[in-house]
Every structure is written in C-alpha cells, then in structure tokens.
Design a protein around this motif. Structure first.
Motif, PDB file in Angstrom:
ATOM      1  N   SER A   1      21.204  -4.514 -48.367  1.00 21.86           N
ATOM      2  CA  SER A   1      20.718  -4.420 -49.751  1.00 21.86           C
ATOM      3  C   SER A   1      19.692  -5.503 -50.061  1.00 21.86           C
ATOM      4  CB  SER A   1      21.889  -4.493 -50.724  1.00 21.86           C
ATOM      5  OG  SER A   1      22.530  -5.749 -50.591  1.00 21.86           O
ATOM      6  N   GLY A   2      19.874  -6.691 -49.488  1.00 24.77           N
ATOM      7  CA  GLY A   2      18.947  -7.781 -49.770  1.00 24.77           C
ATOM      8  C   GLY A   2      17.557  -7.569 -49.202  1.00 24.77           C
ATOM      9  N   ALA A   3      17.406  -6.566 -48.342  1.00 19.39           N
ATOM     10  CA  ALA A   3      16.092  -6.335 -47.721  1.00 19.39           C
ATOM     11  C   ALA A   3      15.267  -5.359 -48.543  1.00 19.39           C
ATOM     12  CB  ALA A   3      16.265  -5.795 -46.306  1.00 19.39           C
ATOM     13  N   LEU A   4      15.906  -4.637 -49.449  1.00 18.82           N
ATOM     14  CA  LEU A   4      15.210  -3.578 -50.182  1.00 18.82           C
ATOM     15  C   LEU A   4      14.165  -4.166 -51.115  1.00 18.82           C
ATOM     16  CD1 LEU A   4      18.336  -1.406 -50.989  1.00 18.82           C
ATOM     17  CD2 LEU A   4      16.703  -1.132 -49.117  1.00 18.82           C
ATOM     18  N   LEU A   5      13.049  -3.501 -51.222  1.00 19.42           N
ATOM     19  CA  LEU A   5      11.971  -4.008 -52.064  1.00 19.42           C
ATOM     20  C   LEU A   5      11.073  -2.866 -52.525  1.00 19.42           C
ATOM     21  CD1 LEU A   5      10.391  -6.531 -53.140  1.00 19.42           C
ATOM     22  CD2 LEU A   5       9.063  -6.382 -51.043  1.00 19.42           C
ATOM     23  N   GLY A   6      11.240  -2.483 -53.789  1.00 22.21           N
ATOM     24  CA  GLY A   6      10.375  -1.461 -54.375  1.00 22.21           C
ATOM     25  C   GLY A   6      10.204  -0.284 -53.449  1.00 22.21           C
ATOM     26  N   MET A   7       8.947   0.113 -53.220  1.00 25.60           N
ATOM     27  CA  MET A   7       8.662   1.208 -52.295  1.00 25.60           C
ATOM     28  C   MET A   7       8.454   0.689 -50.885  1.00 25.60           C
ATOM     29  SD  MET A   7       5.707   3.435 -54.108  1.00 25.60           S
ATOM     30  CE  MET A   7       6.129   5.159 -53.982  1.00 25.60           C
ATOM     31  N   LEU A   8       8.384  -0.632 -50.754  1.00 24.26           N
ATOM     32  CA  LEU A   8       7.955  -1.185 -49.474  1.00 24.26           C
ATOM     33  C   LEU A   8       9.085  -1.239 -48.467  1.00 24.26           C
ATOM     34  CD1 LEU A   8       5.643  -4.048 -50.748  1.00 24.26           C
ATOM     35  CD2 LEU A   8       5.051  -1.714 -50.117  1.00 24.26           C
ATOM     36  N   ARG A   9      10.302  -1.355 -48.973  1.00 23.94           N
ATOM     37  CA  ARG A   9      11.441  -1.423 -48.075  1.00 23.94           C
ATOM     38  C   ARG A   9      12.522  -0.555 -48.689  1.00 23.94           C
ATOM     39  NH1 ARG A   9      11.570  -4.197 -43.034  1.00 23.94           N
ATOM     40  NH2 ARG A   9      13.626  -3.607 -42.342  1.00 23.94           N
ATOM     41  N   VAL A  10      12.774   0.598 -48.092  1.00 25.38           N
ATOM     42  CA  VAL A  10      13.654   1.587 -48.710  1.00 25.38           C
ATOM     43  C   VAL A  10      14.643   2.150 -47.692  1.00 25.38           C
ATOM     44  CG1 VAL A  10      12.019   2.242 -50.504  1.00 25.38           C
ATOM     45  CG2 VAL A  10      11.897   3.343 -48.266  1.00 25.38           C
ATOM     46  N   ARG A  11      15.536   2.980 -48.163  1.00 28.15           N
ATOM     47  CA  ARG A  11      16.531   3.562 -47.246  1.00 28.15           C
ATOM     48  C   ARG A  11      16.217   4.999 -46.872  1.00 28.15           C
ATOM     49  NH1 ARG A  11      22.031   0.800 -49.766  1.00 28.15           N
ATOM     50  NH2 ARG A  11      21.774  -1.168 -48.648  1.00 28.15           N
ATOM     51  N   GLY A  12      15.325   5.619 -47.619  1.00 26.90           N
ATOM     52  CA  GLY A  12      14.911   6.978 -47.279  1.00 26.90           C
ATOM     53  C   GLY A  12      13.400   7.012 -47.351  1.00 26.90           C
ATOM     54  N   PHE A  13      12.757   7.484 -46.288  1.00 26.28           N
ATOM     55  CA  PHE A  13      11.307   7.481 -46.340  1.00 26.28           C
ATOM     56  C   PHE A  13      10.725   8.535 -45.409  1.00 26.28           C
ATOM     57  CE2 PHE A  13      10.936   5.184 -42.310  1.00 26.28           C
ATOM     58  CZ  PHE A  13      12.121   4.480 -42.259  1.00 26.28           C
ATOM     59  N   THR A  14       9.487   8.874 -45.679  1.00 28.85           N
ATOM     60  CA  THR A  14       8.833   9.906 -44.894  1.00 28.85           C
ATOM     61  C   THR A  14       7.815   9.266 -43.978  1.00 28.85           C
ATOM     62  OG1 THR A  14       9.208  11.504 -46.623  1.00 28.85           O
ATOM     63  CG2 THR A  14       7.490  12.023 -45.022  1.00 28.85           C
ATOM     64  N   GLN A  15       8.062   9.454 -42.690  1.00 32.83           N
ATOM     65  CA  GLN A  15       7.184   8.848 -41.693  1.00 32.83           C
ATOM     66  C   GLN A  15       6.036   9.772 -41.350  1.00 32.83           C
ATOM     67  OE1 GLN A  15       9.943   8.326 -38.426  1.00 32.83           O
ATOM     68  NE2 GLN A  15       9.359   6.175 -38.339  1.00 32.83           N
ATOM     69  N   ASP A  16       4.882   9.173 -41.178  1.00 32.52           N
ATOM     70  CA  ASP A  16       3.775   9.898 -40.576  1.00 32.52           C
ATOM     71  C   ASP A  16       3.972   9.675 -39.073  1.00 32.52           C
ATOM     72  OD1 ASP A  16       1.272  10.196 -39.301  1.00 32.52           O
ATOM     73  OD2 ASP A  16       0.703   8.192 -39.972  1.00 32.52           O
ATOM     74  N   ASP A  17       4.706  10.590 -38.455  1.00 29.15           N
ATOM     75  CA  ASP A  17       5.206  10.372 -37.103  1.00 29.15           C
ATOM     76  C   ASP A  17       4.544  11.336 -36.130  1.00 29.15           C
ATOM     77  OD1 ASP A  17       6.733   9.240 -35.169  1.00 29.15           O
ATOM     78  OD2 ASP A  17       8.643  10.076 -35.840  1.00 29.15           O
ATOM     79  N   SER A  18       4.407  10.896 -34.904  1.00 28.22           N
ATOM     80  CA  SER A  18       3.927  11.822 -33.894  1.00 28.22           C
ATOM     81  C   SER A  18       4.412  11.388 -32.532  1.00 28.22           C
ATOM     82  CB  SER A  18       2.403  11.877 -33.898  1.00 28.22           C
ATOM     83  OG  SER A  18       1.967  12.661 -32.817  1.00 28.22           O
ATOM     84  N   HIS A  19       4.638  12.381 -31.672  1.00 28.92           N
ATOM     85  CA  HIS A  19       4.983  12.110 -30.275  1.00 28.92           C
ATOM     86  C   HIS A  19       3.991  12.852 -29.405  1.00 28.92           C
ATOM     87  CE1 HIS A  19       8.630  11.126 -32.507  1.00 28.92           C
ATOM     88  NE2 HIS A  19       8.676  10.138 -31.640  1.00 28.92           N
ATOM     89  N   ILE A  20       3.374  12.106 -28.533  1.00 25.34           N
ATOM     90  CA  ILE A  20       2.388  12.706 -27.647  1.00 25.34           C
ATOM     91  C   ILE A  20       2.978  12.768 -26.250  1.00 25.34           C
ATOM     92  CG2 ILE A  20       0.099  12.431 -26.635  1.00 25.34           C
ATOM     93  CD1 ILE A  20      -0.695  11.022 -29.267  1.00 25.34           C
ATOM     94  N   PHE A  21       3.016  13.978 -25.693  1.00 31.06           N
ATOM     95  CA  PHE A  21       3.534  14.189 -24.345  1.00 31.06           C
ATOM     96  C   PHE A  21       2.336  14.325 -23.424  1.00 31.06           C
ATOM     97  CE2 PHE A  21       6.423  15.731 -27.499  1.00 31.06           C
ATOM     98  CZ  PHE A  21       7.697  15.365 -27.050  1.00 31.06           C
ATOM     99  N   CYS A  22       2.244  13.479 -22.399  1.00 31.65           N
ATOM    100  CA  CYS A  22       1.080  13.547 -21.528  1.00 31.65           C
ATOM    101  C   CYS A  22       1.418  13.101 -20.114  1.00 31.65           C
ATOM    102  CB  CYS A  22      -0.067  12.712 -22.113  1.00 31.65           C
ATOM    103  SG  CYS A  22       0.259  10.937 -22.109  1.00 31.65           S
ATOM    104  N   THR A  23       0.450  13.230 -19.228  1.00 28.49           N
ATOM    105  CA  THR A  23       0.619  12.792 -17.849  1.00 28.49           C
ATOM    106  C   THR A  23       0.202  11.326 -17.760  1.00 28.49           C
ATOM    107  OG1 THR A  23      -1.659  13.256 -17.199  1.00 28.49           O
ATOM    108  CG2 THR A  23      -0.106  15.099 -17.076  1.00 28.49           C
ATOM    109  N   PRO A  24       0.618  10.637 -16.712  1.00 31.61           N
ATOM    110  CA  PRO A  24       0.212   9.242 -16.560  1.00 31.61           C
ATOM    111  C   PRO A  24      -1.302   9.089 -16.568  1.00 31.61           C
ATOM    112  CG  PRO A  24       1.939   9.765 -14.985  1.00 31.61           C
ATOM    113  CD  PRO A  24       1.573  11.054 -15.650  1.00 31.61           C
ATOM    114  N   GLU A  25      -2.008  10.067 -16.013  1.00 27.29           N
ATOM    115  CA  GLU A  25      -3.467   9.968 -15.954  1.00 27.29           C
ATOM    116  C   GLU A  25      -4.080  10.030 -17.353  1.00 27.29           C
ATOM    117  OE1 GLU A  25      -1.720  12.346 -14.083  1.00 27.29           O
ATOM    118  OE2 GLU A  25      -1.588  10.806 -12.515  1.00 27.29           O
ATOM    119  N   GLN A  26      -3.393  10.700 -18.250  1.00 25.64           N
ATOM    120  CA  GLN A  26      -3.956  10.892 -19.600  1.00 25.64           C
ATOM    121  C   GLN A  26      -3.627   9.735 -20.540  1.00 25.64           C
ATOM    122  OE1 GLN A  26      -1.953  14.594 -20.201  1.00 25.64           O
ATOM    123  NE2 GLN A  26      -3.802  15.815 -19.818  1.00 25.64           N
ATOM    124  N   LEU A  27      -2.745   8.866 -20.100  1.00 21.74           N
ATOM    125  CA  LEU A  27      -2.219   7.838 -21.003  1.00 21.74           C
ATOM    126  C   LEU A  27      -3.306   7.052 -21.743  1.00 21.74           C
ATOM    127  CD1 LEU A  27       0.162   6.170 -22.128  1.00 21.74           C
ATOM    128  CD2 LEU A  27      -0.001   4.733 -20.095  1.00 21.74           C
TER     129      LEU A  27
END
Length: 641
Positions: free
Chosen positions: A369-395
């Motif tokens: 609870s002590g870490a929470l701060l406005g919108m900056l530190r929350v318990r529920g949030f929406t990530q702009d997330d991505s996972h890229i699957f590639c070969t070692p050569e493409q890294l």
RNA sequence: GCUAGCGUAGCUCAACGGCAGAGCACCGGUUUUGUAAACCGGUGGUUAGGGGUUCAAGUCCCCUCGCUAGCUCCA
C-alpha cells in the motif's frame, strides 16, 4: 623543501612542501580560489586544507560543479546534524549523505519530528553558520574509532566503523562541538555554507532494512548561491503545480475511490479520451510496423503461471486464486503466457518469423500500500505489451526495430531519453547457457550501436531471466521517468518449449523479446499530464474546441460550427450557458482547452469565428473553414504547437 | 507492510473542547452579455467509518479504511 604542483590548466609551480591545496590554487588563479569548495589532488577529492606532501596535480572543485554541490550538501548535512544534536542532546546519528538535489541525515530521536521542528533546526543551523566554525579533518585507528563511538553511545556509527576495512585510518570531521565519521571532503568552515533549506521529515529504516530500527530522516537541499536555490525551489513548486493528481481532479480526468479499492483507477470521460487518442495512435503504429494485435483473458488457470515460473518466483505479487469448478485460477499479472499459447496454436516455420504479438493487456499486481501513488503506481493497469518471436539471426534487427519505434513515439510526445544496457545479474537463471546470455546481451548491444545510440551499461542490472535495455525519459522539467524496456527472455522459450522449424527441417528454440514502449497506460498518461502540465496538444486534448456564442441570437450558428467540427472528427462543445463572455473565456482557459471560438453578430454575418488559442490568446476573426483546415493540420501533425 | 502527517459540503479551505461556516460549483430568478470571475436568492454535512472520555467531541483517546511524505518493493 619544495614540491612541484601542476595545475588543471597545465601550469606548474614550485611550492613549499606541506602547502595546502587552497594555497596552491590561490597561487595559480585567485578567481578559482574564491570559488573552490574542495580540490582534486591527483584526481582524488580532498579538502582545501589538505597538505601537499609530494609532487601533485591540483584541480579546484568549483562550488557550482557536480562535485562541488556534493561537498556543499555533505557539509550541510553535518551542520544539520550538529543543530539536531544541540536540540536533542544524546541523539544517535546514523548516516547523512549528499544525494541528487540535496542531502539527508538519519537520526534516532526520543520523539518524532514535526514540520515546525524544521524551522527551529534551520535557525540553529543558521547560528552555526554565523559562527563560521572551522571544519577540520582528523584520523584515528579503527580500534580508537570504535572505542570513541561506544563511549559516545553512537551505536549506529559503531556499526558503520566496524564494517570498514581493518588497518586503515578512519577519518573524522569536526566543527565546534560536533564530530562525525566521514570520508569528506568538506567545506573549510561552516560559514562557507551559503544557502540551504530543509524540506521534509520521513521515516527510514537503518540500512534500508524493514526489520531494523526505524529512524527519522530530514531531507534538505543546499546550493552554491541563493539564485540556484531559488530556482530549485521554484522547480519544486512547478512540479507541485503539475502534479497529475491535482490536475487530474481539476481537469476531471480520473479518480480513485475508497469503495472501489486502493490503486485502482477510474478513468473519467476526459481522461479516457486522452487514453483512447494515445491508443488509436499506438494501434496505427503497431500495424505500420507489422505487429499483430491480440486479446487474451483476464484470468487463467494457475497451471500456466506454475509453468511460466511466476508462481514460484512472484506469487507475492499475484492475487489469491479464484476457485472455479474446483480448479484454481489467477487474475493475470502479465500477458506473456497468452501470447505464447497463441504462437503455439500451429507449427511455425522460420519463414513465418518474426511474429510480433501486441496487446493492450490489463493486468493486476499486488503492490504494497505504501508504494501506491496516483496513476503512477497502481494495482491494476493496462500494459502496452508485446512479445516478438524470432530466430537468433533476427534478434538484432528486431531490437533495432523496437529502438526505432521507441525513438519515434518518444519524439511525438516530446520526451528525450537515455538508454541503459542492463547485463546479467548475480542471481540468474541457471537453465540458460552462458552462450545464450552472451548472444542476447550482444544482440541488444549491437542494436544500440547500429542505431548510434548513446548508452550506459548497467552491469548486473538485468532481470534474472533476461538482459534488457531500459530507456529513461526526461520530461519538460528535466525529471526522469521510467520508460520503454526491451528484454530478451531466456526463460519462457524453454519452459513452454517455444520452437520454430528451421530451414534444416529441425525444431529450434525461438527467441522471445518482451517489449513495452509506453509502459502502462496509467503511468504513461499520469506522466504525460505532468509533462504537458495539463496543456495537451490538440491531438490529445479531450476537448479540442469550445465555441462561445455571445448571446442567444448566436446559439444556432455556434451549434452549426460544433456540428461541422464533430462531423470532421473533432471533439468540440458549445458553451451556450447564460453567462458573460469573459466568464466563459476564463472557464475555457482554466480547463486548458486549446481553441476557443467566439461568435457574435460579426462572425455570423461573415461565416467567421474569432479564434482564441491557448498559446497566443486572441487571434482575431478568421473564416471558419480556414480555422478547420488549421485544426486539421495541427491535429494530424501531432505537434505540440 | 513500517514510521509520521492528514481526512470537515462536489472542489478549495475556516471553526479555543461550547449553535459546523465561507468562496467556488450546483439549483431558481434577474441580466442578453465581445476575450480570465455580472447580480439576488436557495439546496447541500451522521465532520472518512466505528468505539471511548466528557455536562458537551470536527477538536482528546483507541480501532478500521483511505490519502500523502519517505523507507521498502517494482516479472
């Protein structure tokens, strides 16, 4: 006996052996001597009173340099400690370093300090400064230092001293009745401390360990001159004005609610509009850069998080299981497993790769609870997330692509940034081979080099399963924000057996890159509110145009303009309340609306609108169609003009 | 989670242990208004929630919740 002293500008002089650094500096340059707070002797920081016993290079440390401020602040913390000692005889001193933008000192005190105490302490400090007490360095053996600390009841100091290496002399600094263990250097006397200010009181654990004694910490700041201090205090004030919690309320962007729960954000229509504008922009860019957008569920069977390793490692950050048909489910703390499962719904050929799966995925994580701060530190949030699957050569190419994406996005929002390459930490996953760690780290490094990006290496700063690139953002006030991050995962491909069929017809382990550009929508929008001080550029402004008819007679015309704006895709509203124009203008200004159109008899007659822009104020009447064209181009450019 | 501070009307803030108030917002009216606050009237409170002390509690004490500063944490 003389020694040869070389100055920072290359000049050399013979001086009597045992001359002080200050004497040397004043021989070379009297202006430097006035400005110096300490010196570099053969590159090592030393007091101005340090004696030159052998040939040496001497360089002044100027008051306004980074090192100089460090010295000033360190002395300020000693002066503060002395003042606190006067007010609380028998106080136990812990540590008092200089930090970025200031200093602090931790004390063990019989009672808790209040804001009023700070004033009293400041006054006492002022007295100490006026006495201009000389600050002198002395050295003792470790045994002596320990004995002295024990005699003075300074248990924390005792602990610090006993942790210092054996056999070395331990230095102390004394000013008047105050002596403190300290490496130095310090200002030559307390009178050299020109301007300081105490800022706040807070609790802090001894050595940052929550199981140990909690101390009272006083924060303060000090500068070389009053002007620099004033500027700093002004910046703090400016930051307070921009506080996203304050602006979020004033501009009706978001709220939280006790009954809904801690750390959970309610996005109001205007806040949601900003978020949606950013998301639309992000989706456009994702498609341009050949990402595929996916959606995955908010809960998942616990099995998947056992397999991913999150439950064994991060269960304390996950919410308790929900039991559904006797099976345990978890609210999702991250999006990776879902993306991996989508990847694995068919056999993937090297010809298919890279596959870039992106999701604005809402996750829930337990934060204390002590870490929470406005919108900056929350318990529920929406990530702009991505996972890229590639070969070692493409890294490397993939990392480069992400860096380009980062660069573009941060440019649009007006952030500058700095990259950090975080390498393998001391505690790391044993499953991955050294070669894999090296390959991943080098892939990141090469991408940075190829893009010509300046970067710092954060040795051992990676996560246990991945080396990463962290990007730090600098906002309009020059403050640092946690920004994009790119990680090469060495854990999940193995745990989930993520493979592709290579040209040799064999299954090979795929590489998974995690990346986020914006981080979470909550944190990003919260940060943007402060970055823009609530004055969002047109493309982001929740209300882009407000139309103010002068009297009832102009309502119909005003509404027709609004309809045209809305039809053209803009967010416009018409303020047809029964109020004076001055009042309406004020309200629009307070709401930081980028454009106000005022329409009265003249404008109605000529198909015009009197434009008042947030930036320039009254710009006079223009044809409405011309305004519309301007709005279009400004909005499409996404420039902050 | 810990220490400290704070929580009074939608918002910003007053009120010595002695009748809970102001401005703004909101509602009704007057006013028809030209670039940062027109005028008059009205509604609005179990003072975060619960318990205690007291003749009397917003105020003192205890518990809970929340917010804040910092410690700590951050896949």
């Amino acid at each position: 006996m003389n020694v040869t002293v070389e100055y920072s500008d290359g000049r050399k002089l013979e001086l009597p052996k045992g001359s002080t650094a200050m004497e040397a500096i004043s021989k070379f340059n009297s202006a430097d001597a006035r400005n110096a707070v300490a010196a570099l002797v053969d590159g090592r920081r030393a007091d101005l009173s340090a004696r030159l016993e052998a040939d040496a290079k001497v360089e002044p440390i100027r008051a306004d340099s980074e090192d100089g401020l460090d010295v000033i602040r360190h002395t300020a913390s000693h002066v503060m400690a002395q003042a606190v000692g006067h007010m609380f005889p028998g106080v136990k001193y812990a540590i008092g370093p200089s930090i970025e933008n200031g200093f602090y000192y931790d004390f063990d005190l019989p009672r808790s300090l209040t804001e009023e105490d700070l004033k009293t302490i400041e006054e006492e400090m002022q007295r100490i400064i006026e006495q201009d007490l000389p600050v002198s360095r002395s050295a003792r053996s470790k045994q002596q230092a320990i004995a002295d600390a024990e005699a003075g009841g300074q248990t924390y100091k005792r602990e610090l001293i006993s942790d210092l290496p054996d056999g070395e002399e331990i230095s102390f600094y004394t000013q008047g009745d105050f002596t403190d263990l300290c490496r130095g250097p310090h200002l030559p006397s307390t009178g050299a401390l020109k301007c300081f200010k105490l800022l706040s009181v807070a609790g802090a654990y001894w050595r940052g360990d929550s199981r140990r004694q909690q101390l009272q910490r006083i924060y303060g700041t000090a500068f070389a001159d009053a002007k620099a201090l004033r500027t700093h205090l002004k910046n703090l004030e400016e930051a307070e004005k921009r506080d996203h919690r304050k602006l979020g309320k004033e501009l009706d962007l978001f709220s939280t609610d006790q009954e809904i729960g801690q750390g959970l954000i309610l996005w109001h229509p205007k806040g949601a509009m900003i978020r949606r504008a950013i998301e639309s922009f992000l989706y456009e860019e994702l498609f341009k850069r050949e990402y595929d957008v996916v959606c995955t569920p908010h809960i998942a069977s616990e099995k998947v998080y056992l397999r991913s390793g999150h439950i064994p490692k991060y269960e304390d950050m996950m919410y308790a299981p929900l039991v559904i048909d006797e099976e345990r489910y978890r609210v999702k703390p991250m999006n990776c497993p879902g993306h991996i499962k989508i990847y694995q719904t068919r056999k993937r050929s090297y010809r298919d790769l890279p596959i870039r799966l992106a999701e604005l995925g809402t996750v829930y994580r337990y934060e204390i609870s002590g870490a929470l701060l406005g919108m900056l530190r929350v318990r529920g949030f929406t990530q702009d997330d991505s996972h890229i699957f590639c070969t070692p050569e493409q890294l490397t190419d993939e990392i480069e692509g992400i860096l380009d994406f980062v660069n573009y996005m941060m440019g649009v929002f007006g952030y500058t940034y700095k990259a950090y390459l975080a390498t393998r930490p001391a505690q790391y996953l044993a499953d991955a081979t050294d070669e894999e760690w090296t390959r991943a780290t080098e892939g990141l490094r090469q991408a940075l080099v190829r893009r010509g990006l300046d970067y710092a290496v954060d040795e051992g700063g990676g996560v246990f399963y991945a080396p990463k690139i962290d990007i730090k953002l600098f906002d309009a006030l020059g403050r640092e924000w946690q920004g994009p991050t790119i990680q090469v995962d060495l854990n999940l491909p193995k745990r989930f057996n993520v493979t592709y069929t290579a040209s040799d017809g064999q299954e090979h382990e795929a590489i998974i890159i995690h990346r986020t550009i914006l981080g979470s929508m909550e944190r990003f929008v919260g940060g943007l509110i402060e970055h823009y001080a609530g004055k969002f550029p047109v493309w982001l402004a929740p209300v882009q145009v407000r139309i103010l008819p002068i009297t009832d007679a102009h309502h119909e015309y005003a509404r027709s303009l609004k309809r045209k704006l809305v039809a053209a895709g803009f967010r416009a509203e018409c303020d047809d309340r029964n109020e004076k124009t001055g009042f309406k203008v004020r309200e629009a200004a307070v709401q930081k609306i980028p454009y106000v159109l005022i329409v009265g008899d003249r404008e109605v007659a000529e198909g015009k609108a009197a434009v008042r822009s947030r930036r320039r104020g009254d710009e006079g009447a223009v044809l409405f169609d011309d305004f519309l064209a301007r709005l279009k181009s400004e909005s499409e450019s996404r420039l902050d003009v």
